[in-house]
Design a protein around this motif. Structure first.
Motif, PDB file in Angstrom:
ATOM      1  N   VAL A  47       0.833  -1.197   0.000  1.00 12.31           N
ATOM      2  CA  VAL A  47       0.000   0.000   0.000  1.00 12.31           C
ATOM      3  C   VAL A  47       0.873   1.254   0.000  1.00 12.31           C
ATOM      4  O   VAL A  47       0.589   2.229  -0.711  1.00 12.31           O
ATOM      5  CB  VAL A  47      -0.944  -0.016   1.220  1.00 12.31           C
ATOM      6  CG1 VAL A  47      -1.577   1.350   1.433  1.00 12.31           C
ATOM      7  CG2 VAL A  47      -2.023  -1.064   1.031  1.00 12.31           C
ATOM      8  N   THR A  48       1.938   1.241   0.774  1.00 14.17           N
ATOM      9  CA  THR A  48       2.844   2.394   0.792  1.00 14.17           C
ATOM     10  C   THR A  48       3.444   2.631  -0.585  1.00 14.17           C
ATOM     11  O   THR A  48       3.554   3.770  -1.044  1.00 14.17           O
ATOM     12  CB  THR A  48       3.958   2.164   1.826  1.00 14.17           C
ATOM     13  OG1 THR A  48       3.374   1.927   3.113  1.00 14.17           O
ATOM     14  CG2 THR A  48       4.877   3.363   1.908  1.00 14.17           C
ATOM     15  N   ARG A  49       3.833   1.548  -1.252  1.00 15.55           N
ATOM     16  CA  ARG A  49       4.398   1.671  -2.600  1.00 15.55           C
ATOM     17  C   ARG A  49       3.376   2.261  -3.572  1.00 15.55           C
ATOM     18  O   ARG A  49       3.688   3.160  -4.371  1.00 15.55           O
ATOM     19  CB  ARG A  49       4.845   0.303  -3.106  1.00 15.55           C
ATOM     20  CG  ARG A  49       5.486   0.327  -4.498  1.00 15.55           C
ATOM     21  CD  ARG A  49       5.765  -1.066  -5.021  1.00 15.55           C
ATOM     22  NE  ARG A  49       4.531  -1.803  -5.262  1.00 15.55           N
ATOM     23  CZ  ARG A  49       3.768  -1.641  -6.355  1.00 15.55           C
ATOM     24  NH1 ARG A  49       4.122  -0.757  -7.283  1.00 15.55           N
ATOM     25  NH2 ARG A  49       2.672  -2.340  -6.509  1.00 15.55           N
ATOM     26  N   MET A 602      -2.745  17.338  -1.922  1.00 17.07           N
ATOM     27  CA  MET A 602      -3.029  17.311  -0.485  1.00 17.07           C
ATOM     28  C   MET A 602      -4.036  16.218  -0.150  1.00 17.07           C
ATOM     29  O   MET A 602      -3.925  15.535   0.872  1.00 17.07           O
ATOM     30  CB  MET A 602      -3.555  18.682  -0.039  1.00 17.07           C
ATOM     31  CG  MET A 602      -2.493  19.778  -0.052  1.00 17.07           C
ATOM     32  SD  MET A 602      -3.066  21.321   0.708  1.00 17.07           S
ATOM     33  CE  MET A 602      -4.283  21.865  -0.485  1.00 17.07           C
ATOM     34  N   ARG A 603      -5.030  16.041  -1.030  1.00 19.28           N
ATOM     35  CA  ARG A 603      -5.990  14.948  -0.830  1.00 19.28           C
ATOM     36  C   ARG A 603      -5.287  13.599  -0.896  1.00 19.28           C
ATOM     37  O   ARG A 603      -5.549  12.704  -0.082  1.00 19.28           O
ATOM     38  CB  ARG A 603      -7.071  15.025  -1.908  1.00 19.28           C
ATOM     39  CG  ARG A 603      -8.080  13.880  -1.875  1.00 19.28           C
ATOM     40  CD  ARG A 603      -8.710  13.686  -3.235  1.00 19.28           C
ATOM     41  NE  ARG A 603      -7.710  13.346  -4.248  1.00 19.28           N
ATOM     42  CZ  ARG A 603      -7.915  13.426  -5.563  1.00 19.28           C
ATOM     43  NH1 ARG A 603      -9.059  13.883  -6.028  1.00 19.28           N
ATOM     44  NH2 ARG A 603      -6.951  13.091  -6.411  1.00 19.28           N
ATOM     45  N   ASP A 604      -4.379  13.434  -1.865  1.00 17.07           N
ATOM     46  CA  ASP A 604      -3.677  12.157  -1.997  1.00 17.07           C
ATOM     47  C   ASP A 604      -2.828  11.870  -0.763  1.00 17.07           C
ATOM     48  O   ASP A 604      -2.740  10.717  -0.314  1.00 17.07           O
ATOM     49  CB  ASP A 604      -2.795  12.177  -3.245  1.00 17.07           C
ATOM     50  CG  ASP A 604      -3.612  12.236  -4.534  1.00 17.07           C
ATOM     51  OD1 ASP A 604      -4.831  11.981  -4.462  1.00 17.07           O
ATOM     52  OD2 ASP A 604      -3.037  12.555  -5.588  1.00 17.07           O
ATOM     53  N   LEU A 605      -2.184  12.910  -0.216  1.00 12.95           N
ATOM     54  CA  LEU A 605      -1.408  12.720   1.013  1.00 12.95           C
ATOM     55  C   LEU A 605      -2.307  12.304   2.175  1.00 12.95           C
ATOM     56  O   LEU A 605      -1.980  11.401   2.947  1.00 12.95           O
ATOM     57  CB  LEU A 605      -0.671  14.011   1.365  1.00 12.95           C
ATOM     58  CG  LEU A 605       0.616  14.303   0.591  1.00 12.95           C
ATOM     59  CD1 LEU A 605       1.069  15.730   0.840  1.00 12.95           C
ATOM     60  CD2 LEU A 605       1.718  13.315   1.005  1.00 12.95           C
ATOM     61  N   ALA A 609      -2.157   8.688   4.153  1.00 12.00           N
ATOM     62  CA  ALA A 609      -2.040   8.582   5.604  1.00 12.00           C
ATOM     63  C   ALA A 609      -3.207   7.807   6.197  1.00 12.00           C
ATOM     64  O   ALA A 609      -3.043   7.009   7.136  1.00 12.00           O
ATOM     65  CB  ALA A 609      -1.966   9.981   6.217  1.00 12.00           C
ATOM     66  N   THR A 610      -4.420   8.006   5.637  1.00 10.58           N
ATOM     67  CA  THR A 610      -5.603   7.305   6.149  1.00 10.58           C
ATOM     68  C   THR A 610      -5.489   5.810   5.937  1.00 10.58           C
ATOM     69  O   THR A 610      -5.718   5.007   6.857  1.00 10.58           O
ATOM     70  CB  THR A 610      -6.869   7.837   5.451  1.00 10.58           C
ATOM     71  OG1 THR A 610      -7.012   9.236   5.719  1.00 10.58           O
ATOM     72  CG2 THR A 610      -8.104   7.100   5.942  1.00 10.58           C
ATOM     73  N   GLU A 611      -5.126   5.400   4.718  1.00 10.72           N
ATOM     74  CA  GLU A 611      -5.075   3.963   4.434  1.00 10.72           C
ATOM     75  C   GLU A 611      -3.931   3.291   5.188  1.00 10.72           C
ATOM     76  O   GLU A 611      -4.108   2.206   5.771  1.00 10.72           O
ATOM     77  CB  GLU A 611      -4.920   3.724   2.929  1.00 10.72           C
ATOM     78  CG  GLU A 611      -4.966   2.245   2.567  1.00 10.72           C
ATOM     79  CD  GLU A 611      -5.141   2.006   1.085  1.00 10.72           C
ATOM     80  OE1 GLU A 611      -5.377   0.843   0.707  1.00 10.72           O
ATOM     81  OE2 GLU A 611      -5.040   2.974   0.296  1.00 10.72           O
TER      82      GLU A 611
END
Length: 779
Positions: A47-49, A602-605, A609-611
């Motif tokens: 998920v981080t990738r 900003m939404r993607d960041l 962080a949420t996931e």
């Protein structure tokens, strides 16, 4: 066996656990923990990738926009002054007109609220059932739509069409917001159209069980008003889709074919790195925030909170572009902006029980799709009880109801496509490539292309053999019109869109955690908040919501905005649109793109962080592994075995009508897909040719269901039995020719379909008129 008079025997030494047993047990636990830990780490790494790649793509696109800005700034110095002068004049006019448009929209929104927030339907209507007068009063009503001028009158032989709009923050009417809509299409086809609307405030003590009972009463009224017609079509949009599915599951005898559009029935479903909205409930406390807002609101949940949340989901579009595009294209967007904002800024309310049921049973608990949801009156909702043919419309561009959320309930409820066929159910799904959530309901292109095609399908869907299908459209050419056909699917086609089933474990853990939080709130904090909240305080809190304050500041109630009327009128009179090739205008549009992309980054960041935070918290191996899902009970197995035996007993029963339908079902499966024109011819035959024309719609549907189940379960025996069903030579010849005409075999017919028809003719020892076998020999 130990009786009460006989004490239990003392444990013997060899029965007691030894140190070796304990060590073995800890080894098993350690191995299990290690396996879960490795799985958790691998998922978190993946998920981080995925999010890192997404952020990199966004950053690269932003840098590309900056480079485009640099290129656009390369202007001939001799042209700079006049071009800049023209741009400044145009920008000044557009700024005044944009401000005046915002003033008009805000003033209209406030006036709309002052008059009771009537539905934004673009059609005249009559209220035929008022929900407030029912034994279980609700704030819903059933209205009948009048065909507008220029639209042909309603056709008496068409079944009625009922549309249920979403109640999720705003008011009703979005399904008929303009002429090019679901309502407009249904009226143009000649259907009697009914619409379910609702008022701003729920009735005291209203529950979703009361709403379901009221909607069932609405359908009873529709059926009584059209006694000669079949059960009504029903369309449910977004939250109206949940209502439609609940209604169909609890009152299957009242409802005909169903269409649900943009409905997130399985909120746990999605793909890693793509669908972050599903994690929000676990990270914010589930129903806890809504319950607190409801208690602070005097028992009412304010729909403005839902609208605010919706806007933050796509800030680049809803917080920035909506206004920047209005400024950039004020000459063409002003009227549409005002009309749409009248619906967007009308905030409706729910009771505490309503919003909590929705969050706990759908968004966080996923109980509706898992068959665990229970209405407030104790009625259990089982989606497998829906007997009506069903069309599911979803879009890959919808972030609120993703394709996975819209479709994953089908394998959750049914398991396999074979079970759908065995149960005699028909489920069709179709997807759009890019439509956003609201575009599904308000876009003229979506209405004209997708809803019109769905409307044409719904007329003949009851003639389609049971099963799971994907509706596909082969685009037309200059010489041929678009062709709609139905591809038979198995569950793998849907499951391939989603994460593996074991990903649900994290959501189940989140559900358990937030359930504990809300129970604690109910015991300790909730009673104190309710006791300290007064009616005036709740009303003051609602009036100070940022969206309402924004409307007040932009409306005529603000003297600064009211002063824009005269300059706006002067700007309209002097208006000369700027040439869009002006380089300064091009730089303005590029700036709009850059700012929107920064919002999206900003939404993607935030979503990354949420996931990542959700998985780190709830996919942690420290959570106790859950029990494996139980298989079917002995009673269920016995019931399915009995149903199979009952079907097998009918293999050789029947006659002319059963033989024709069985052959059509066999051929529909042989070709791999079912074309819409063939279904339409089959449906027409059922209505005009004896003995089908004398049957009721329910009898015809049952005939198709039974023969489909026989073909599914009996296999080749169903083909062999045709000879014993059609004993008369004339009946066999007539039946084969009818099926031949329905299929319309041609050079492009699938080889499997042609070969299967040849097999049926051999089994019946007859030939269709003009039939040429696959080998090319004459009959």
């Amino acid at each position: 066996m130990v009786t009460p008079e006989q004490p239990a025997p003392e444990p013997q030494a060899n029965d007691l656990p030894t140190a070796g047993d304990a060590a073995s047990h800890f080894q098993v636990l350690a191995a299990q923990y290690g396996s879960l830990s490795a799985q958790s780490q691998a998922r978190l790494t993946e998920v981080t990738r995925l999010h890192a790649e997404r952020l990199l793509r966004g950053t690269t696109a932003l840098w590309s926009d900056f480079l485009r800005m640099k290129d656009a700034a390369q202007i001939d110095p001799l042209l700079t002054a006049p071009l800049f002068r023209d741009y400044l004049r145009d920008a000044q006019q557009r700024a005044i007109l944009t401000g005046d448009t915002l003033r008009e929209a805000a003033t209209a929104a406030i006036a709309h609220e002052d008059t009771g927030l009537k539905p934004v339907l673009a059609f005249d209507y009559d209220v035929v059932v008022e929900g407030a007068t029912l034994p279980r009063p609700v704030n819903y009503a059933l209205v009948r739509i009048h065909p507008p001028e220029g639209v042909p009158p309603t056709k008496a032989d068409l079944r009625p069409w009922v549309i249920i709009d979403p109640r999720s923050g705003q008011g009703s009417g979005i399904g008929g917001f303009k002429a090019e809509s679901e309502v407009g299409i249904a009226l143009a086809e000649g259907y009697p159209v009914y619409f379910v609307i609702f008022s701003q405030y729920p009735m005291p003590g209203q529950t979703l069980a009361d709403v379901t009972a009221a909607e069932a009463e609405f359908l009873r009224h529709v059926r009584s008003a059209h006694p000669a017609n079949a059960k009504p079509f029903v369309t449910g949009n977004c939250q109206g889709g949940w209502a439609t599915m609940i209604l169909a599951a609890t009152h299957p005898d009242l409802i005909g074919p169903i269409v649900i559009a943009g409905v997130p029935l399985s909120p746990w479903a999605g793909r890693a790195g793509q669908n972050p909205l599903r994690y929000l409930g676990g990270m914010t406390g589930g129903a806890l925030p809504a319950q607190m807002l409801t208690d602070l609101g005097g028992g009412l949940f304010d729909g403005a909170a839902l609208v605010s949340n919706f806007e933050t989901m796509n800030p680049g579009r809803d917080i920035w572009r909506k206004y920047a595009d209005l400024f950039g294209q004020i000459d063409t967007r002003a009227a549409g902006f005002i009309d749409f904002d009248r619906w967007w800024s009308g905030f409706y309310f729910m009771n505490a029980g309503e919003i909590r049921w929705i969050i706990e049973n759908i968004f966080v608990g996923n109980r509706l799709a898992r068959g665990l949801a229970v209405l407030d009156d104790g009625l259990r909702i089982d989606l497998s009880r829906i007997t009506s043919p069903l069309v599911v419309f979803a879009s890959h561009g919808d972030a609120v109801s993703t394709v996975q959320m819209a479709l994953r309930w089908i394998p959750d409820v049914w398991g396999t496509a074979a079970r759908i066929r065995e149960a005699g159910r028909t489920i069709i799904y179709t997807t759009h490539d890019s439509a956003t959530h609201l575009s599904i309901f308000v876009s003229a292109d979506v209405a004209d292309n997708n809803h019109r095609r769905i409307g044409s399908v719904i007329r003949t869907i009851e003639a389609l053999p049971p099963g799971l299908y994907e509706m596909a459209v082969q685009e037309g050419t200059q010489d041929a019109a678009p062709e709609v056909h139905f591809e038979a699917r198995d569950m793998d086609a849907i499951l391939a869109l989603c994460d593996p089933a074991d990903a649900d474990e994290a959501f189940a853990n989140a559900d358990a955690m937030v359930d504990w939080l809300t129970r604690g709130y109910d015991l300790f904090l909730g009673p104190w908040l309710r006791a300290m909240t007064s009616g005036p305080a709740a009303e003051l809190g609602r009036s100070l919501h940022p969206l309402r304050v924004q409307n007040w500041m932009l409306s005529d109630a603000n003297p600064a905005m009211a002063s824009l009327k005269a300059p706006a009128q002067a700007a309209r009179e002097a208006r000369t649109a700027l040439d869009e090739t002006n380089p300064f205008y091009a730089m303005e549009r590029l700036t709009t793109d850059i700012v929107a992309r920064q919002f999206d980054l900003m939404r993607d960041l935030r979503e990354a962080a949420t996931e990542i935070g959700f998985l780190a918290l709830y996919a942690n191996p420290l959570w106790r592994p859950r029990e494996a899902p139980r298989g079917p009970s002995k009673a269920q197995i016995a019931a399915e075995a009995t149903a199979t035996a009952d079907v097998m007993a009918l293999v050789e029963r029947g006659g002319y009508a059963e033989g024709i339908v069985r052959m059509c079902v066999i051929l529909s499966r042989a070709g791999g897909q079912v074309r819409q024109d063939r279904i339409e011819r089959f449906s027409a035959m059922l209505h005009i040719r004896d003995p089908f024309s004398s049957m009721t719609p329910e009898m015809r549907r049952k005939l198709i269901d039974v023969q489909s189940q026989i073909v599914e379960q009996a296999g080749p025996s169903a083909e062999v039995a045709l000879m014993r069903m059609l004993r008369d030579d004339i009946d066999r010849y007539r039946a084969v020719n009818i099926v031949h005409d329905l299929m319309e075999f041609g050079p492009d017919s699938p080889a499997d379909l042609v070969a299967k028809f040849e097999v049926l003719q051999v089994a019946l020892r007859t030939r269709a008129r003009g039939w040429r076998s696959p080998a090319g020999s004459e009959p």
